[in-house]
Design a protein around this motif. Structure first.
Motif, PDB file in Angstrom:
ATOM      1  N   LEU A  71       0.981   4.187  -3.090  1.00 31.16           N
ATOM      2  CA  LEU A  71       0.379   5.414  -2.581  1.00 31.16           C
ATOM      3  C   LEU A  71       0.728   6.591  -3.495  1.00 31.16           C
ATOM      4  CD1 LEU A  71      -1.291   6.338  -0.095  1.00 31.16           C
ATOM      5  CD2 LEU A  71       0.888   6.995   0.963  1.00 31.16           C
ATOM      6  N   GLN A  72      -0.297   7.364  -3.915  1.00 29.06           N
ATOM      7  CA  GLN A  72      -0.081   8.487  -4.808  1.00 29.06           C
ATOM      8  C   GLN A  72      -0.483   9.794  -4.136  1.00 29.06           C
ATOM      9  OE1 GLN A  72      -0.961   8.013  -8.914  1.00 29.06           O
ATOM     10  NE2 GLN A  72      -1.124   5.777  -8.797  1.00 29.06           N
ATOM     11  N   ILE A  99      -4.431  10.698   4.636  1.00 32.92           N
ATOM     12  CA  ILE A  99      -4.240   9.720   3.562  1.00 32.92           C
ATOM     13  C   ILE A  99      -5.533   8.946   3.376  1.00 32.92           C
ATOM     14  CG2 ILE A  99      -2.991   7.653   2.831  1.00 32.92           C
ATOM     15  CD1 ILE A  99      -0.599   8.597   4.408  1.00 32.92           C
ATOM     16  N   HIS A 100      -6.020   8.922   2.151  1.00 29.58           N
ATOM     17  CA  HIS A 100      -7.202   8.130   1.809  1.00 29.58           C
ATOM     18  C   HIS A 100      -6.739   7.054   0.820  1.00 29.58           C
ATOM     19  CE1 HIS A 100      -9.907  11.386   3.319  1.00 29.58           C
ATOM     20  NE2 HIS A 100      -8.881  12.139   2.954  1.00 29.58           N
ATOM     21  N   TYR A 101      -6.824   5.808   1.190  1.00 30.00           N
ATOM     22  CA  TYR A 101      -6.399   4.756   0.270  1.00 30.00           C
ATOM     23  C   TYR A 101      -7.226   3.496   0.503  1.00 30.00           C
ATOM     24  CZ  TYR A 101      -3.832   2.220   3.977  1.00 30.00           C
ATOM     25  OH  TYR A 101      -3.496   1.509   5.102  1.00 30.00           O
ATOM     26  N   ARG A 102      -7.246   2.654  -0.508  1.00 31.06           N
ATOM     27  CA  ARG A 102      -7.950   1.387  -0.418  1.00 31.06           C
ATOM     28  C   ARG A 102      -6.913   0.262  -0.286  1.00 31.06           C
ATOM     29  NH1 ARG A 102     -13.149   0.346  -1.102  1.00 31.06           N
ATOM     30  NH2 ARG A 102     -13.503   2.416  -2.055  1.00 31.06           N
ATOM     31  N   ARG A 132      -4.973  -2.874  -0.703  1.00 31.38           N
ATOM     32  CA  ARG A 132      -4.948  -3.766  -1.864  1.00 31.38           C
ATOM     33  C   ARG A 132      -5.273  -5.207  -1.500  1.00 31.38           C
ATOM     34  NH1 ARG A 132      -2.623  -1.046  -6.219  1.00 31.38           N
ATOM     35  NH2 ARG A 132      -2.173  -2.972  -7.333  1.00 31.38           N
ATOM     36  N   ASP A 185      -3.906  10.650  -3.229  1.00 32.51           N
ATOM     37  CA  ASP A 185      -4.489  10.002  -2.052  1.00 32.51           C
ATOM     38  C   ASP A 185      -4.300  10.828  -0.775  1.00 32.51           C
ATOM     39  OD1 ASP A 185      -5.143   7.753  -3.619  1.00 32.51           O
ATOM     40  OD2 ASP A 185      -3.138   6.900  -3.332  1.00 32.51           O
ATOM     41  N   ASP A 193       0.824  -1.205   0.000  1.00 33.09           N
ATOM     42  CA  ASP A 193       0.000   0.000   0.000  1.00 33.09           C
ATOM     43  C   ASP A 193       0.862   1.261   0.000  1.00 33.09           C
ATOM     44  OD1 ASP A 193      -2.444  -1.362  -0.028  1.00 33.09           O
ATOM     45  OD2 ASP A 193      -2.395  -1.649   2.138  1.00 33.09           O
TER      46      ASP A 193
END
Length: 420
Positions: free
Chosen positions: A272-273, A282-285, A287, A276, A268
């Motif tokens: 991460l970009q 930080i907003h991420y899904r 994997r 995000d 993750d």
């Protein structure tokens, strides 16, 4: 010629043909051989257990062609053509049978009837088709796991084709024993068996195995518990405060960033970009599970982000940055290949760092995750909050993370009680 056009009572022309299943963005040098069924301008395909290079297949004739003097390869090509001829003959009989019913039917009906007749894929064929599907979905890690499992099974079977229909408990037990004799660890054996089981169960659900066969029932495939090591506060301070330069400093920063972000996994962090990261959050899904995470950056984590901020890259951290402008014009397969290489590199750097600091425990990104969980527990944070912070679907998984720490607390309590 392995092409059979027919015309039925409903005026629906049926075409049966062997062809290569080629995707433009695939990176394999060989492609699955499929049987293509076209009726009413609708297409359905049935995968075969075989793969060929483009130059080994005559598309106009729908058959394999030997392009080498290698005896083993020529034998393989001959086997492919025998298989194609036999399966097309079976399909022709199915079409004739369906036409005699007087009812209309589709290409999918023909394919379904083929499977219902017991003309099933082999283990290698079904595995290959599933691997191809995962690659097309961009799930390269899952595809690689199945690739390793298939290779192990093919070594076990000596390269001989094994039908899914023939998979039973004695075969699976023999495969398991073979893996143990090969010197693989219990966890690796469990890994292969669990992957095999998931693929087999999928083939059953899709109708490629008839009857109520359950070859894995009663056979444990869960991996053994491995010792979960978390760093003490003193060791964590030594790691974070070590005076480092170059690649080892970068590996240490990534380790600490994982810790500061509630044990964010390496994969993750890699993907991460900057899109995000919004307003210090930080907003991420994730994997692994697809869960949506929201992590507010603590000052130390923000410092690390600022340290590696650069123009020309969409990636927040340096893990996936390439020699050119990263994040543009690269396929998911190319990024995944880089990810695998970098994961190995950073694991080596962390191991080297642990030795240079004379630590009694290893360093890994999984250790950072366990350290966050254990330190949260020591601070009196509830198990439910820790579980949610780690992204566990149940507290049972979190308890596994904290098992070593809880055992130590019980041992300490016992020493107090016993010292009368």
């Amino acid at each position: 010629m392995n092409t059979i056009p027919t015309k039925g009572a409903f005026g629906g022309r049926t075409s049966l043909k062997a062809r290569l299943y080629i995707r433009s963005h695939t990176h394999h040098d060989s492609h699955p051989v499929v049987l293509q069924i076209i009726r009413h301008r609708r297409r359905s395909v049935v995968f075969t257990p075989y793969r060929l290079r483009v130059e080994e297949f005559d598309a106009s004739r729908g058959e394999a062609v030997a392009r080498t003097r290698s005896h083993s390869r020529r034998t393989y090509i001959s086997e492919v053509n025998d298989y194609i001829r036999h399966r097309l003959f079976e399909l022709r009989r199915i079409v004739d049978s369906l036409e005699r019913t007087g009812a209309d039917f589709s290409a999918s009906d023909i394919a379904d009837r083929l499977r219902g007749r017991g003309v099933l894929r082999s283990v290698s064929g079904y595995f290959r088709s599933r691997i191809e599907e995962l690659e097309l979905e961009g799930r390269h890690g899952s595809a690689l796991a199945l690739e390793h499992t298939l290779r192990a099974f093919q070594k076990f079977s000596g390269g001989s084709p094994v039908r899914l229909e023939d998979v039973d408990l004695p075969l699976i037990v023999s495969f398991r024993d073979y893996l143990h004799r090969a010197g693989l660890s219990a966890n690796t054996v469990g890994f292969y068996l669990s992957r095999f089981r998931s693929v087999y169960n999928r083939s059953v659900s899709e109708g490629y195995v008839q009857g109520d066969k359950r070859p894995f029932e009663g056979l444990p495939t869960r991996v053994e518990k491995t010792r979960k090591l978390a760093l003490s506060d003193e060791v964590l301070r030594r790691v974070s405060g070590a005076d480092l330069r170059g690649p080892r400093a970068e590996a240490r920063d990534l380790f600490m960033f994982s810790f500061y972000c509630r044990g964010m996994s390496f994969v993750d962090m890699a993907y991460l970009q900057w899109s995000d990261v919004r307003d210090g959050v930080i907003h991420y899904r994730r994997r692994k599970t697809g869960q949506l995470f929201r992590v507010r950056l603590v000052p130390a984590a923000q410092t690390i982000l600022d340290r590696y901020r650069t123009t020309g890259s969409t990636f927040v951290l340096p893990i996936l940055r390439g020699p050119a402008v990263s994040g543009t014009g690269e396929s998911s397969r190319e990024l995944y290949t880089r990810y695998v290489r970098r994961r190995s590199r950073y694991a080596h750097l962390l191991s080297n760092l642990a030795r240079s600091l004379n630590l009694e425990v290893p360093l890994s990104f999984n250790v950072a995750r366990h350290t966050w969980a254990s330190r949260a527990r020591r601070k009196g944070i509830s198990l439910s909050v820790i579980s949610e912070g780690l992204g566990h679907t149940t507290e049972k998984t979190t308890r596994i993370y904290l098992e070593d720490m809880e055992t130590k607390r019980i041992d300490d309590a016992n020493r107090l009680v016993a010292a009368f």
